[in-house]
Design a protein around this motif. Structure first.
Motif, PDB file in Angstrom:
ATOM      1  N   VAL A  24       0.843  -1.196   0.000  1.00  0.00           N
ATOM      2  CA  VAL A  24       0.000   0.000   0.000  1.00  0.00           C
ATOM      3  C   VAL A  24       0.878   1.246   0.000  1.00  0.00           C
ATOM      4  O   VAL A  24       1.810   1.362   0.807  1.00  0.00           O
ATOM      5  N   THR A  25       0.574   2.162  -0.910  1.00  0.00           N
ATOM      6  CA  THR A  25       1.196   3.480  -0.931  1.00  0.00           C
ATOM      7  C   THR A  25       0.182   4.486  -0.416  1.00  0.00           C
ATOM      8  O   THR A  25      -0.943   4.544  -0.913  1.00  0.00           O
ATOM      9  N   VAL A  26       0.560   5.264   0.589  1.00  0.00           N
ATOM     10  CA  VAL A  26      -0.352   6.248   1.177  1.00  0.00           C
ATOM     11  C   VAL A  26       0.171   7.645   0.882  1.00  0.00           C
ATOM     12  O   VAL A  26       1.342   7.951   1.144  1.00  0.00           O
ATOM     13  N   THR A  27      -0.701   8.491   0.326  1.00  0.00           N
ATOM     14  CA  THR A  27      -0.324   9.870   0.012  1.00  0.00           C
ATOM     15  C   THR A  27      -1.338  10.835   0.616  1.00  0.00           C
ATOM     16  O   THR A  27      -2.446  10.443   1.008  1.00  0.00           O
ATOM     17  N   ASP A  28      -0.960  12.114   0.661  1.00  0.00           N
ATOM     18  CA  ASP A  28      -1.919  13.135   1.064  1.00  0.00           C
ATOM     19  C   ASP A  28      -2.715  13.575  -0.159  1.00  0.00           C
ATOM     20  O   ASP A  28      -2.583  13.005  -1.250  1.00  0.00           O
ATOM     21  N   SER A  29      -3.542  14.596  -0.004  1.00  0.00           N
ATOM     22  CA  SER A  29      -4.425  15.021  -1.090  1.00  0.00           C
ATOM     23  C   SER A  29      -3.672  15.591  -2.281  1.00  0.00           C
ATOM     24  O   SER A  29      -4.211  15.673  -3.381  1.00  0.00           O
ATOM     25  N   GLU A  30      -2.403  15.969  -2.072  1.00  0.00           N
ATOM     26  CA  GLU A  30      -1.594  16.528  -3.154  1.00  0.00           C
ATOM     27  C   GLU A  30      -0.655  15.501  -3.769  1.00  0.00           C
ATOM     28  O   GLU A  30       0.165  15.836  -4.619  1.00  0.00           O
ATOM     29  N   VAL A 165      -7.253   2.810   6.804  1.00  0.00           N
ATOM     30  CA  VAL A 165      -6.035   3.622   6.850  1.00  0.00           C
ATOM     31  C   VAL A 165      -6.248   4.764   7.833  1.00  0.00           C
ATOM     32  O   VAL A 165      -7.292   5.433   7.819  1.00  0.00           O
ATOM     33  N   TRP A 166      -5.249   4.962   8.694  1.00  0.00           N
ATOM     34  CA  TRP A 166      -5.297   6.085   9.635  1.00  0.00           C
ATOM     35  C   TRP A 166      -3.951   6.789   9.645  1.00  0.00           C
ATOM     36  O   TRP A 166      -2.893   6.158   9.538  1.00  0.00           O
ATOM     37  N   HIS A 167      -3.999   8.107   9.792  1.00  0.00           N
ATOM     38  CA  HIS A 167      -2.799   8.936   9.898  1.00  0.00           C
ATOM     39  C   HIS A 167      -3.101  10.050  10.898  1.00  0.00           C
ATOM     40  O   HIS A 167      -4.257  10.489  11.006  1.00  0.00           O
ATOM     41  N   PRO A 168      -2.100  10.521  11.655  1.00  0.00           N
ATOM     42  CA  PRO A 168      -2.368  11.597  12.623  1.00  0.00           C
ATOM     43  C   PRO A 168      -3.071  12.804  12.035  1.00  0.00           C
ATOM     44  O   PRO A 168      -3.853  13.471  12.733  1.00  0.00           O
ATOM     45  N   ASP A 169      -2.841  13.104  10.758  1.00  0.00           N
ATOM     46  CA  ASP A 169      -3.512  14.246  10.139  1.00  0.00           C
ATOM     47  C   ASP A 169      -5.023  14.059  10.034  1.00  0.00           C
ATOM     48  O   ASP A 169      -5.759  15.028   9.834  1.00  0.00           O
ATOM     49  N   LEU A 170      -5.501  12.817  10.154  1.00  0.00           N
ATOM     50  CA  LEU A 170      -6.937  12.557  10.066  1.00  0.00           C
ATOM     51  C   LEU A 170      -7.648  12.751  11.396  1.00  0.00           C
ATOM     52  O   LEU A 170      -8.876  12.625  11.462  1.00  0.00           O
ATOM     53  N   GLY A 171      -6.901  13.025  12.455  1.00  0.00           N
ATOM     54  CA  GLY A 171      -7.528  13.167  13.761  1.00  0.00           C
ATOM     55  C   GLY A 171      -8.097  11.843  14.226  1.00  0.00           C
ATOM     56  O   GLY A 171      -7.396  10.837  14.285  1.00  0.00           O
ATOM     57  N   MET A 172      -9.387  11.823  14.545  1.00  0.00           N
ATOM     58  CA  MET A 172     -10.038  10.606  15.028  1.00  0.00           C
ATOM     59  C   MET A 172     -10.807   9.895  13.914  1.00  0.00           C
ATOM     60  O   MET A 172     -11.650   9.038  14.177  1.00  0.00           O
ATOM     61  N   ASN A 173     -10.521  10.234  12.662  1.00  0.00           N
ATOM     62  CA  ASN A 173     -11.233   9.652  11.529  1.00  0.00           C
ATOM     63  C   ASN A 173     -10.372   8.616  10.810  1.00  0.00           C
ATOM     64  O   ASN A 173      -9.146   8.610  10.937  1.00  0.00           O
ATOM     65  N   TYR A 174     -11.046   7.765  10.036  1.00  0.00           N
ATOM     66  CA  TYR A 174     -10.379   6.732   9.251  1.00  0.00           C
ATOM     67  C   TYR A 174     -10.777   6.862   7.788  1.00  0.00           C
ATOM     68  O   TYR A 174     -11.826   7.414   7.457  1.00  0.00           O
ATOM     69  N   GLU A 175      -9.945   6.310   6.930  1.00  0.00           N
ATOM     70  CA  GLU A 175     -10.282   6.150   5.518  1.00  0.00           C
ATOM     71  C   GLU A 175     -10.477   4.657   5.270  1.00  0.00           C
ATOM     72  O   GLU A 175      -9.645   3.836   5.680  1.00  0.00           O
ATOM     73  N   HIS A 176     -11.586   4.285   4.613  1.00  0.00           N
ATOM     74  CA  HIS A 176     -11.885   2.879   4.361  1.00  0.00           C
ATOM     75  C   HIS A 176     -12.031   2.630   2.862  1.00  0.00           C
ATOM     76  O   HIS A 176     -12.494   3.500   2.123  1.00  0.00           O
ATOM     77  N   ARG A 191      -5.158   7.683  -1.319  1.00  0.00           N
ATOM     78  CA  ARG A 191      -4.941   9.123  -1.162  1.00  0.00           C
ATOM     79  C   ARG A 191      -5.841   9.635  -0.049  1.00  0.00           C
ATOM     80  O   ARG A 191      -7.065   9.522  -0.125  1.00  0.00           O
ATOM     81  N   LEU A 192      -5.234  10.181   0.989  1.00  0.00           N
ATOM     82  CA  LEU A 192      -5.995  10.676   2.131  1.00  0.00           C
ATOM     83  C   LEU A 192      -6.422  12.126   1.908  1.00  0.00           C
ATOM     84  O   LEU A 192      -5.679  12.907   1.300  1.00  0.00           O
ATOM     85  N   PRO A 193      -7.590  12.505   2.417  1.00  0.00           N
ATOM     86  CA  PRO A 193      -8.092  13.872   2.228  1.00  0.00           C
ATOM     87  C   PRO A 193      -7.450  14.852   3.196  1.00  0.00           C
ATOM     88  O   PRO A 193      -8.108  15.480   4.020  1.00  0.00           O
ATOM     89  N   THR A 194      -6.130  14.967   3.110  1.00  0.00           N
ATOM     90  CA  THR A 194      -5.417  15.838   4.042  1.00  0.00           C
ATOM     91  C   THR A 194      -4.073  16.201   3.463  1.00  0.00           C
ATOM     92  O   THR A 194      -3.527  15.491   2.621  1.00  0.00           O
ATOM     93  N   GLY A 195      -3.520  17.326   3.899  1.00  0.00           N
ATOM     94  CA  GLY A 195      -2.165  17.708   3.567  1.00  0.00           C
ATOM     95  C   GLY A 195      -1.273  17.425   4.749  1.00  0.00           C
ATOM     96  O   GLY A 195      -1.714  17.450   5.894  1.00  0.00           O
TER      97      GLY A 195
END
Length: 214
Positions: A24-30, A165-176, A191-195
């Motif tokens: 898995v490759t995880v990126t931010d919104s950019e 997928v969770w990242h500190p930039d997501l706060g208490m939310n997850y991406e599924h 791609r996570l909805p965060t910078g």
């Protein structure tokens, strides 16, 4: 004809025995690759053995939690040694995994068991700049991205799953994301909805902190 049908039925019934590997490759919104993202595979509840005998370590070095993000399986015990030459007061308000370790040096406290899945935010009552995270998951299939934004999980039985997928930039939310794993190696990008946040500067030592930094 009967032989062909029998073989097809055998393959369908035993597809869950296929071993899959997922990269898995995880990126931010950019499109920038993210370090410290926790990925986990959820499904096949009967195979979700807990980590009763596992022991993990969340150290404290240079007034920071090390590692800053630690994924663990539900039921794992975590040790919180203090490798600094100053005292720390570690705590978390993240219910139901809340806890407190009052001022200490070294490794005086017993490991703490984390029995409920979820995000555990860590802090220090003396050093406000110390923030760390435990990600407790109810699955044996999990990993964390390195600086290149990559994480891999091996030996996953074939089947339909939910990738979390969770990242500190997501706060208490997850991406599924729904995924289907078959035999062999597979790769996906999330791609996570965060910078990505800027690095938090180390705070100045306050008069209160100075009382304990000896």
């Amino acid at each position: 004809m009967r032989f062909a049908c029998t073989m097809l039925l055998y393959v369908l019934c035993n597809s869950s025995a296929w071993a899959s590997s997922l990269l898995v490759t995880v990126t931010d919104s950019e499109g920038n690759r993210l370090e410290h993202a926790v990925i986990s595979i959820h499904g096949k509840v009967s195979q979700m053995a807990t980590g009763d005998a596992a022991l993990a370590v969340m150290d404290q070095r240079e007034r920071q939690f090390a590692p800053s993000v630690l994924p663990i399986q539900q039921g794992t015990k975590v040790s919180f040694p203090n490798s600094d030459d100053v005292r720390h007061h570690v705590y978390s308000f993240s219910y139901p995994n809340n806890f407190e370790l009052k001022l200490y040096h070294g490794e005086k406290n017993k490991p703490i068991s984390f029995d409920e899945p979820g995000i555990v935010v860590l802090g220090c009552n003396i050093h406000d700049g110390m923030i760390g995270y435990l990600q407790v998951v109810d699955t044996p299939w999990f990993s964390k991205t390195e600086i290149d934004g990559l994480a891999s999980i091996d030996q996953i039985p074939g089947g339909n799953y939910t990738l979390q997928v969770w990242h500190p930039d997501l706060g208490m939310n997850y991406e599924h994301q729904k995924i289907t794993l078959t035999e062999g190696h597979q790769a996906i990008t999330v791609r996570l909805p965060t910078g990505q946040r800027a690095q938090t500067p180390k705070p100045e030592v306050s008069p209160l902190q100075a009382l304990f930094d000896d």
